[in-house]
Design an enzyme around this catalytic site. Structure first.
Site, short mmCIF file in Angstrom:
data_model
loop_
_atom_site.label_atom_id
_atom_site.label_comp_id
_atom_site.label_asym_id
_atom_site.label_seq_id
_atom_site.Cartn_x
_atom_site.Cartn_y
_atom_site.Cartn_z
N LYS A 226 0.82 -1.22 0.00
CA LYS A 226 0.00 0.00 0.00
C LYS A 226 0.84 1.25 0.00
O LYS A 226 0.46 2.26 -0.58
CB LYS A 226 -0.97 0.01 1.18
CG LYS A 226 -2.15 -0.92 0.98
CD LYS A 226 -3.36 -0.48 1.78
CE LYS A 226 -4.54 -1.41 1.53
NZ LYS A 226 -5.66 -1.18 2.44
N LYS B 181 -12.32 -4.37 -7.38
CA LYS B 181 -13.09 -3.20 -7.80
C LYS B 181 -12.25 -2.24 -8.65
O LYS B 181 -12.79 -1.44 -9.40
CB LYS B 181 -13.62 -2.46 -6.59
CG LYS B 181 -12.44 -2.04 -5.71
CD LYS B 181 -12.79 -1.34 -4.45
CE LYS B 181 -11.55 -0.74 -3.83
NZ LYS B 181 -10.81 -1.49 -2.88
N LYS C 222 -6.67 -11.41 -8.38
CA LYS C 222 -7.93 -11.50 -7.63
C LYS C 222 -8.95 -10.52 -8.19
O LYS C 222 -8.58 -9.42 -8.59
CB LYS C 222 -7.65 -11.10 -6.16
CG LYS C 222 -7.90 -12.20 -5.19
CD LYS C 222 -7.52 -11.91 -3.75
CE LYS C 222 -8.01 -10.68 -3.03
NZ LYS C 222 -7.92 -10.77 -1.57
#
Ligand code: TRP
Length: 333
Positions: A115, A200, A197
């Site tokens: 991140k 969104k 995976k």
């Protein structure tokens, strides 16, 4: 006498709208757990602000996520459903646990590394100490089991280390929880990026629970497969990841085995297979979407659910927090 039920707890960040990957990988299996476990589920909105959010959107997603959980079969009378930020003990315990979590441990977290590489302009302290908050989420409820995806296993392991460390200083304060890693069978990949995976962040390859049937059909028609024409519908995860993913979705929703699916589509091409998978998904999603839409309109009901959920959660959490405050040397009010 009957043994008390073991306790299970999990959180999902309202950082995006729920999708088929969340549903098949996790939520679908949640409703049946209440027979065996006492279940707590929460919207991890405190975690979500480690990445910049649009406030109105975050509020919308938190509420919609709650409605969608209920629509997916989580009965709020049988499960404790709540919003993390409405239970102040999470933030309170997180601070204490921050002081029992090592810089070195946090530096090794792969999610932090990922991140912080992705949000270089906002590597804030919360992003770094996020696992201490997650440990607080879990330890407050003395949870026995924490069902999470593979990506969160490291955080649950750190939670165990923090709990063990704290207990070794102060005695048995926290239950040391076990991670429950979902079976690989339900791991769903993106329809356009079958190596990753379902996410969104790739909306074309992501089927949202609230997508209407036309949108779902279109997404499946455009799913990436391969140029195999000989015997195309075969399970080969390595060489045919797109097809394997579609077969997995089809299998999870119909209960058919891969062999049965291969037989069903023998001699047929992707022009038949892809829309067939789309149809099964449309049928499975329709009642969920309709029920969620109905609940979202019923603001008073949802308010009642999250008030009661927060009250219940707070009652349980406070018992642990009081113990912790006493142990570390704070006065109780
Ligand atoms: N960190 C988890 C995720 O991003 C969400 C989460 C927060 C969580 N607190 C938790 C999951 C406690 C399980 C238990 O997916």
């Amino acid at each position: 006498m009957e043994e008390p039920k073991k306790r299970m707890l999990s959180g999902i960040q309202p950082s995006g709208d729920l999708h088929l990957g969340n549903y098949l990988g996790a939520i679908k299996n949640w409703s049946s757990r209440v027979d065996e476990y006492e279940c707590f589920y929460f919207m991890a909105d405190l975690h979500t602000i480690t990445v910049r959010q649009e406030p109105a959107e975050l509020r919308r997603r938190s509420l919609h996520q709650l409605a969608q959980y209920i629509a997916c079969g989580l009965d709020p009378e049988k499960n404790v459903l709540f919003l993390q930020s409405m239970v102040p003990q999470h933030a309170q315990l997180a601070w204490v646990l921050n002081c029992y979590t090592m810089f070195g441990e946090l530096s090794r977290m792969t999610q932090f590394k990922d991140k912080s590489a992705k949000h270089k302009d906002n590597i804030n302290a919360g992003l770094f100490t996020y696992p201490a908050l997650m440990a607080a989420d879990i330890l407050l409820y003395q949870a026995d089991y924490v069902p999470v995806g593979e990506d969160q296993k490291q955080h649950v392991e750190l939670t165990r280390d923090i709990a063990t460390r704290f207990n070794s200083i102060y005695g048995d304060v926290f239950k040391v929880p076990e991670p429950l890693i979902a079976k690989t069978g339900a791991r769903i990949y993106g329809l356009t990026t079958p190596g990753d995976k379902m996410s969104k962040s790739v909306p074309d390859g992501c089927v949202f629970l609230m997508d209407d049937p036309d949108t779902i059909a279109r997404k499946f028609k455009r799913a990436v497969t391969d140029s195999d024409t000989e015997n195309p519908v075969r399970y080969d995860r390595e060489n045919k990841p797109g097809v394997a993913n579609l077969m997995n979705i089809y299998s999870t929703l119909t209960g058919k085995t891969f062999e049965e699916i291969e037989a069903e589509f023998a001699g047929k091409g992707y022009g038949v297979f892809k829309p067939a998978v789309g149809e099964v998904v449309i049928d499975a999603m329709r009642p969920i979407r309709e029920e969620a839409e109905r609940l979202i309109k019923d603001k008073a009901y949802l308010e009642d659910v999250y008030r009661k959920g927060a009250e219940h959660a707070s009652y349980v959490a406070n018992k642990t927090l009081r113990k912790v405050y006493k142990k570390v040397g704070f006065y109780q009010i």
